[in-house]
Each structure stands twice: as structure tokens, then as C-alpha cells.
Design a protein around this motif. Sequence first.
Motif: not given
Length: 447
Positions: A350-356
Motif C-alpha cells: 500500500r505504501n508503494q502504491e501510494l507513492a506511485l
Amino acid sequence: MNNAQQLRKDAIAIWKAGVAAVDATKLVREQIEVSGDTVRVAGKSHAIHNIRRIVVVGAGKAGAGMARGVEDALGPELCESKLKGLVSVPADCVGPLEKIKLHAGRPAGVNEPRAEGVQGTQRILEIVGDLNDRDICVVLISGGGSALMPLPIDGITLEDKIAVTKLLAKSGAPIEELNTVRKHLSGIKGGKLAAAIGTPHATALIISDIVGNPLDLIASGPTVADRSTRAEALTILNRYAERNAIPDSVWEILEDDEAAPTPHAHQIINQIIGENGTSIAAAKAEAVRRGYEVDSLGSDNVGFARDEGVRLAQHAVQRRAAGPNSYCLLSGGEPVVKLADTDQPRKGGRNQELALAAAIELWDDGAENICVLSGGTDGEDGPTDAAGAFIDAGVIAEAKSQQLDPATFLEINNSYPFFENAGGLLKTGPTHTNVMDLRVVLVDPSS
């Protein structure tokens, strides 16, 4: 060092300060004190000469650090003469302790119940069932405990529980709903662990990974009487699942409105010892120390990760235009990811998706003088070896040079390869704590 590099360095340092403030070993040490012939646990005093054993059990991503805190606080003499226990943790958190055994309840990066977790849970129930009123029981609970301490209720299998967990997670169910269902399919959650403890001298030390710190939902509340009903769990499952998507045994359990209530338990003290607000406060102090003006969105930010990423990116652009001071925005909580239907390989959290999603919003802009970082305080973002990711001018420039299209990656929730190639992964290894996610947005309009 150019401005993008300095912002990145600052963002990581601010995030790490937030994580350090909720170090599990430190938090537990603060709750246990030995003085003369007295040991105090969460403020309750016990005469050492009356104690037969001090028994520690529990589960969670912070379990190793919490167990170490118990041993540090008790000291060598009490550890040797009184202490025993077992705590279920991810395999990459297992390490040597003096008297408390760390049990590998699941592999690293696989946040699902496993057979080895069931074995650990059965052993925990055996240990606490052997206690009497001359024993002290300390239960260590932290986020991730639901998957690390599984025990399917009679009538369903571990595979049935895994199917339910996967479906709810894939559908974007928030942790509150996921854990409500889990409790009614478990032989230890929803207060059943507390009911099995054979001594009235029991305290649960809890590190919260859920918005609002609801005791009955953290790790699915093994030491807290369940306030929910099977009817509520059934409503949640109906919201996300077609009848044929879940084994019949699960539906039959939840449709049984004459289920036996949780057995009576001794009174147990449930004490929250760490939560996201502590992390945000420490991150704020570090940001101020580094010269940033700070705003905070608090700890209750939920919704979908990609929407949150867009919101934070837009806020950063607006703040950069407003100038002139260096600025930090902090945000805590735990958004969710709704997985797209695809047969393509994918990897992320979820954190990587948010940053993407933030990268897409800042793509044309180039993220000049902006850094957006999002990381799980446990050091584990989804089934990956990264805590999260960050986006800044350097990451966007590298992605453009490699002709990486962020929208293509986001479309199938495939954030990890994007950041792996562009250089934006945040890797820390296990942090031995877990208080949801922490996000740091930095803007330096003066550069």
C-alpha cells in the motif's frame, strides 16, 4: 548534495525518528519495573517471593522487540529463576533470547496464516492453561498478530481461513472488517486467549496498528471480550464475497446464530503502550529540528492508497507555490489497496502504491523541490522486502530516462518494480514495531 538529495535524506531521517519513538523494546521496558522484592507490570505490583513463574506469550510483528524488552526489564536473575514463554513472530524476526522462545509463525513477507502459526498457537494455549494464581502472565500483542496466531474454529480448516483472508484483502476491506470476520472463525481471537489463561494476574501489553486503537480489533483482540456478532461478520463477508467464492463451511459457521459465547475469563489488564500518534509527534520534533514548518493530518487517514497519494502530491504542489518556508506535512494511518483483476505478475504494497500514485500526479511537474515518502513502521510493505517508497525529482528523472510509465505499473498494482528500477524503494528490514504507516511530505520552495 543537491536539493533533491537533501530532501530525500531529511524525509528518511524524519520517518526513522518516528519509528524509533515506538521501538518495541523501549516501550515494554517502560511498563515493567523491578524494585527490591517487587515487580510492577503496567503499574500493578507483585511480590517476587510469591511468584512461581512469569510467563510471556503473544504474537505480532513487534513481538521480538517486545520480548527483548521483558527480559531487559526483569534482569538476568529473574529471567533465570522465573521466566519462560513463547511469542510468535515472522521468520526474519526470530533471534536468540535468554528464556522467551521466538517462534516462526510465518515466513517473512507472507502476511497470511500458516500451519507453523497454528502449531505456535496451540503451544501458547497449553502454556497459559497450565498457570495458577501464583503465576504472572504477560501477553505481548502487536499488529500482524492475527496471521501469526491462527487457530481455526472447529468446523473449518486453515485453508478455509486463508481463502477468506485473501478475498477480503484483495477486495480492499479495511482491517476493522477483516478482523471482525477473523474473530468469528478463530479459536483464540475475540477474547478466547484471555479465557484460557489460568491465572488472575494477567496483563496484555499492546502496540496498536489500527486507527483509533480499538482493543478488540488489534490482532483481532485475543485478550478482549468480543463485542461483535456472527451476524455482523456475515454482513461483512456478504458485502465482498459471492457465495461460491468462499467454502461452505465458513458460511455455515457465520450463519449459526446459536454459537456458544466466549468462555468466562479472569480479569485481564489491557494496556496500549505504543500507537501512531507517538510516532507522528517524534517525526514532528525531528522535522522542526531540521528547520521545517510542520503540519500534521493526524493518525486516522484511511481510504484507498492511490487516492491518498494524489492528495499528498497536490498538497505539496500547492504549498510549494505558497512559499517561502521549508515545509513538512506528516500523515499516519493505514489506507488499503483494491487489487485489479490481472494474470500478469505483480509485486507491491500500500505504501508503494501510494507513492506511485503521487509520482503520476507529479510526473509532468517533475517533483521539483518536493519529496513524498510513505512507509510501514514495521518495515514490511505488503509481500515485499521494502518498508515503502518515496518520490522526488531524482526518482522521476530516473524513471523518465528508463521510459518507465507509472500509470502502466499502477494499473495492475505493480509498484515495486517501478521503484526498484527508479531507485525509490525504502528498505529498512524488520523494525520490531508496528504502528501503521507514516508518511512524510517535504517541500523546499526557496531552492
